[in-house]
Enzyme design. Structure first.
Site, mmCIF file in Angstrom:
data_model
loop_
_atom_site.group_PDB
_atom_site.id
_atom_site.type_symbol
_atom_site.label_atom_id
_atom_site.label_comp_id
_atom_site.label_asym_id
_atom_site.label_seq_id
_atom_site.Cartn_x
_atom_site.Cartn_y
_atom_site.Cartn_z
ATOM 1 N N ASN A 35 45.556 22.465 29.993
ATOM 2 C CA ASN A 35 46.907 22.019 29.631
ATOM 3 C C ASN A 35 47.885 23.178 29.866
ATOM 4 O O ASN A 35 47.721 24.254 29.286
ATOM 5 C CB ASN A 35 46.908 21.573 28.162
ATOM 6 N N HIS A 93 52.292 25.266 27.785
ATOM 7 C CA HIS A 93 52.871 26.485 27.209
ATOM 8 C C HIS A 93 53.275 27.531 28.249
ATOM 9 O O HIS A 93 53.930 28.515 27.907
ATOM 10 C CB HIS A 93 51.968 27.041 26.110
ATOM 11 N N HIS A 104 51.990 17.465 28.819
ATOM 12 C CA HIS A 104 52.568 16.541 27.846
ATOM 13 C C HIS A 104 54.071 16.496 28.071
ATOM 14 O O HIS A 104 54.759 17.492 27.844
ATOM 15 C CB HIS A 104 52.238 17.047 26.433
ATOM 16 N N ARG A 147 57.058 15.536 26.562
ATOM 17 C CA ARG A 147 57.502 15.115 25.222
ATOM 18 C C ARG A 147 58.871 14.465 25.300
ATOM 19 O O ARG A 147 59.655 14.737 26.206
ATOM 20 C CB ARG A 147 57.565 16.332 24.288
ATOM 21 N N ARG A 165 60.781 19.554 25.382
ATOM 22 C CA ARG A 165 60.891 20.956 24.932
ATOM 23 C C ARG A 165 60.157 21.935 25.856
ATOM 24 O O ARG A 165 60.475 23.112 25.861
ATOM 25 C CB ARG A 165 60.396 21.104 23.492
ATOM 26 N N GLU A 198 49.850 13.412 29.111
ATOM 27 C CA GLU A 198 49.913 13.024 27.697
ATOM 28 C C GLU A 198 51.315 12.530 27.415
ATOM 29 O O GLU A 198 52.300 13.172 27.813
ATOM 30 C CB GLU A 198 49.663 14.232 26.794
ATOM 31 N N THR A 244 51.025 18.234 18.478
ATOM 32 C CA THR A 244 50.521 16.927 18.066
ATOM 33 C C THR A 244 49.677 17.101 16.806
ATOM 34 O O THR A 244 48.677 17.817 16.840
ATOM 35 C CB THR A 244 49.669 16.316 19.205
ATOM 36 N N GLU A 277 40.019 10.403 23.345
ATOM 37 C CA GLU A 277 39.975 11.860 23.218
ATOM 38 C C GLU A 277 39.915 12.160 21.738
ATOM 39 O O GLU A 277 40.837 11.828 20.979
ATOM 40 C CB GLU A 277 41.214 12.519 23.846
ATOM 41 N N HIS A 310 42.204 19.917 21.251
ATOM 42 C CA HIS A 310 43.183 20.402 20.268
ATOM 43 C C HIS A 310 42.613 21.561 19.473
ATOM 44 O O HIS A 310 41.632 21.400 18.760
ATOM 45 C CB HIS A 310 43.680 19.301 19.331
HETATM 46 N N1 PXP Z 1 44.686 17.215 23.775
HETATM 47 C C1 PXP Z 1 45.829 16.632 23.332
HETATM 48 C C2 PXP Z 1 45.895 15.156 23.263
HETATM 49 C C3 PXP Z 1 46.946 17.425 22.972
HETATM 50 O O1 PXP Z 1 48.072 16.820 22.546
HETATM 51 C C4 PXP Z 1 46.855 18.822 23.082
HETATM 52 C C5 PXP Z 1 48.039 19.663 22.759
HETATM 53 O O2 PXP Z 1 49.060 19.402 23.656
HETATM 54 C C6 PXP Z 1 45.646 19.372 23.555
HETATM 55 C C7 PXP Z 1 44.574 18.545 23.869
HETATM 56 C C8 PXP Z 1 45.487 20.848 23.742
HETATM 57 O O3 PXP Z 1 45.553 21.499 22.528
HETATM 58 P P1 PXP Z 1 45.614 23.093 22.507
HETATM 59 O O4 PXP Z 1 46.897 23.492 23.155
HETATM 60 O O5 PXP Z 1 45.553 23.419 21.057
HETATM 61 O O6 PXP Z 1 44.422 23.569 23.289
#
Ligand code: PXP
Length: 238
Positions: free
Chosen positions: A7, A10, A43, A45, A49, A70, A101, A151, A191
């Protein structure tokens, strides 16, 4: 063999700290793929952001592995998804004030609307995943909605501090992964996973894919995206 979805949200968070052009999440995705990631996750959003619409359209062009979007289950987001056509959409709950989330999607209480969104996405050949807490009622509801994947939210496991809670949460994830497979659902998880707590998750063989963002981007800031992704791949592939 378990797959890794990286992901890259960030990377965009750092860019938005200055509202400029760098670092570019698209470049982050290219680096992650070159390091061996099996897929890219972002994601979009409602408040935009971090990832912007333009990032998503560019990601669709450059991602060569697998693009997982996402998003909230809203008409506006469905319109974007059916224009971009990512490989997969993961429906997530969304609250504007949250930092990330927080809980899973309440599929059970929103079965009709989630089923309708799932059908629309399916009509565009998009694979649908539902991000849920590891609870049997949510898995049953996901199966009823004809989702392809669930998931499992690993946040409670990842945040647990005492061994008893860690073990309980891990067992919950294991039994729910088994339950989901019995209902013909594919299983991914994510997550809060990092280079340490991911190890026990690897023992759950029903989980096909892990989606990891923050821990990888945090390490990438220090040692580069290539190394950060390779280190995670090494753990996952053992
Ligand atoms: N899976 C989903 C559905 C999420 O919303 C997120 C956070 O955006 C993640 C995985 C990844 O989480 P993390 O950034 O804590 O690894």
């Amino acid at each position: 063999m378990m797959r890794l979805g990286v992901n890259i949200d960030h990377v965009a968070t750092v860019r938005e700290a200055r509202k400029g052009k760098l670092p570019d999440p698209v470049a982050g995705a290219i680096a992650a793929e070159m390091a061996g990631a099996d897929g890219i996750v972002c994601h979009l959003r409602e408040d935009r952001r971090h990832i912007k619409d333009k990032d998503l359209f560019l990601l669709k062009e450059i991602v060569k592995t697998h693009l997982n979007l996402e998003m909230a289950a809203t008409d506006g987001m469905v319109a974007i998804a059916t224009e971009v056509i990512p490989d997969m959409v993961t429906l997530v709950p969304e609250k504007r004030e949250e930092v990330t989330t927080e809980g899973g999607l309440d599929v059970e209480s929103n079965e009709n609307s989630i089923e309708e969104v799932t059908r629309k996405l399916h009509s565009h050949n998009i694979v649908v995943s539902l991000f849920i807490d590891p609870e049997i009622r949510q898995i049953k509801a996901a199966a009823k909605c004809e989702a392809d994947y669930v998931e499992l939210h690993t946040g409670l496991y990842a945040n647990a501090e005492d061994l008893g809670t860690i073990t309980d949460e891990l067992e919950k994830l294991r039994s729910m992964a088994i339950g989901a497979v019995k209902m013909d659902l594919g299983v991914s998880a994510g997550h809060g996973l990092d280079y340490h707590n991911v190890r026990d998750i690897l023992e759950i063989e029903q989980i096909e894919e892990l989606n990891i963002g923050h821990a990888i981007v945090a390490k990438a800031v220090m040692v580069g995206m290539d190394r950060a992704v390779r280190d995670m791949m090494d753990i996952i592939r053992r």
